[in-house]
Scaffold this motif. Structure first.
Motif, PDB file in Angstrom:
ATOM      1  N   LYS A 202       0.874  -1.174   0.000  1.00 23.73           N
ATOM      2  CA  LYS A 202       0.000   0.000   0.000  1.00 23.73           C
ATOM      3  C   LYS A 202       0.911   1.223   0.000  1.00 23.73           C
ATOM      4  O   LYS A 202       1.966   1.217   0.636  1.00 23.73           O
ATOM      5  CB  LYS A 202      -0.874  -0.026   1.254  1.00 23.73           C
ATOM      6  N   VAL A 203       0.513   2.281  -0.716  1.00 25.31           N
ATOM      7  CA  VAL A 203       1.324   3.494  -0.792  1.00 25.31           C
ATOM      8  C   VAL A 203       0.616   4.622  -0.056  1.00 25.31           C
ATOM      9  O   VAL A 203      -0.588   4.834  -0.230  1.00 25.31           O
ATOM     10  CB  VAL A 203       1.577   3.893  -2.261  1.00 25.31           C
ATOM     11  N   VAL A 204       1.383   5.347   0.770  1.00 26.22           N
ATOM     12  CA  VAL A 204       0.848   6.492   1.514  1.00 26.22           C
ATOM     13  C   VAL A 204       1.821   7.666   1.394  1.00 26.22           C
ATOM     14  O   VAL A 204       2.972   7.502   1.001  1.00 26.22           O
ATOM     15  CB  VAL A 204       0.620   6.147   3.010  1.00 26.22           C
ATOM     16  N   ASP A 205       1.338   8.852   1.769  1.00 24.57           N
ATOM     17  CA  ASP A 205       2.153  10.066   1.865  1.00 24.57           C
ATOM     18  C   ASP A 205       2.907  10.388   0.576  1.00 24.57           C
ATOM     19  O   ASP A 205       4.073  10.795   0.611  1.00 24.57           O
ATOM     20  CB  ASP A 205       3.142   9.968   3.042  1.00 24.57           C
ATOM     21  N   ALA A 206       2.259  10.245  -0.574  1.00 28.28           N
ATOM     22  CA  ALA A 206       2.903  10.484  -1.869  1.00 28.28           C
ATOM     23  C   ALA A 206       2.806  11.969  -2.236  1.00 28.28           C
ATOM     24  O   ALA A 206       1.726  12.551  -2.246  1.00 28.28           O
ATOM     25  CB  ALA A 206       2.229   9.635  -2.940  1.00 28.28           C
ATOM     26  N   PHE A 207       3.974  12.573  -2.549  1.00 19.46           N
ATOM     27  CA  PHE A 207       3.980  13.972  -2.970  1.00 19.46           C
ATOM     28  C   PHE A 207       5.184  14.275  -3.842  1.00 19.46           C
ATOM     29  O   PHE A 207       6.162  13.532  -3.888  1.00 19.46           O
ATOM     30  CB  PHE A 207       3.938  14.917  -1.770  1.00 19.46           C
TER      31      PHE A 207
END
Length: 148
Positions: A31-36
Motif C-alpha cells: 500500500k502506498v501512503v504520503d505520496a507527494f
C-alpha cells in the motif's frame, strides 16, 4: 477392503489445501501512503512516498513510470551523494520510505511543470506484486513533512 490408500489421499489433499491457504502469508501486501512531489523549479523533479508492506514476504521496487517524463529513475542518497539504483527493497512487515534528503524518485526532462495543487500520476513496478498506480500531490517547492 484396504482403507490406507483412501486415507493417504485424504491426508495429502488436506495438507495440500492447508499449505496453499498459508501461501498468502508469504506474499507481499503493498500500500502506498504520503505520496507527494515538490513543485518543480526546473525541468526535473523528485517524488517521495512510503510503500507499506503488511505481508509476510519482502518485495522490490524495480521501476517507476509516469506520463510526466520518459526518463524516471530511482535514486539512493548516501553520504550526501545521489546515485541511480536498479531497485529498493520493501521489507516484509515493513516499509520503504522515499523522503527528502534520502532515497527518492527522479523525473528528468519534464514534459510540463506541474503546479502546486495538481497531481502527477505514477505507476510503481515491483518484482513480485502487481503495479500500483499512485497520484503524487504537488506541494510547494520547500515542502518537507518531516519538518512540520
Amino acid at each position: 477392503m484396504n482403507r490406507r490408500p483412501a486415507l493417504a489421499g485424504f491426508l495429502a489433499l488436506t495438507l495440500g489445501l492447508t499449505s496453499a491457504g498459508c501461501s498468502s502469508e508469504s506474499e507481499p501486501e503493498l500500500k502506498v501512503v504520503d505520496a507527494f512531489m515538490p513543485q518543480p523549479v526546473s525541468d526535473m523533479a523528485a517524488g517521495f512516498l512510503v510503500v507499506q508492506n503488511s505481508g509476510g514476504a519482502a518485495d522490490r521496487l524495480t521501476s517507476v513510470t509516469s506520463p510526466l517524463s520518459d526518463d524516471v529513475t530511482i535514486h539512493e542518497t548516501k553520504n550526501q551523494k545521489m546515485r541511480e539504483v536498479s531497485s529498493f527493497e520493501v521489507p516484509a512487515n515493513g516499509e520503504l520510505e522515499l523522503e527528502r534528503g534520502g532515497n527518492h524518485i527522479m523525473f528528468m526532462k519534464l514534459k510540463q511543470k506541474p503546479k502546486q495543487g495538481e497531481t502527477v500520476s505514477v505507476e510503481l513496478h515491483f518484482e513480485k506484486a502487481d503495479p500500483i498506480k499512485v497520484d503524487l500531490s504537488v506541494k510547494e517547492p520547500t515542502h518537507n513533512p518531516k519538518k512540520q
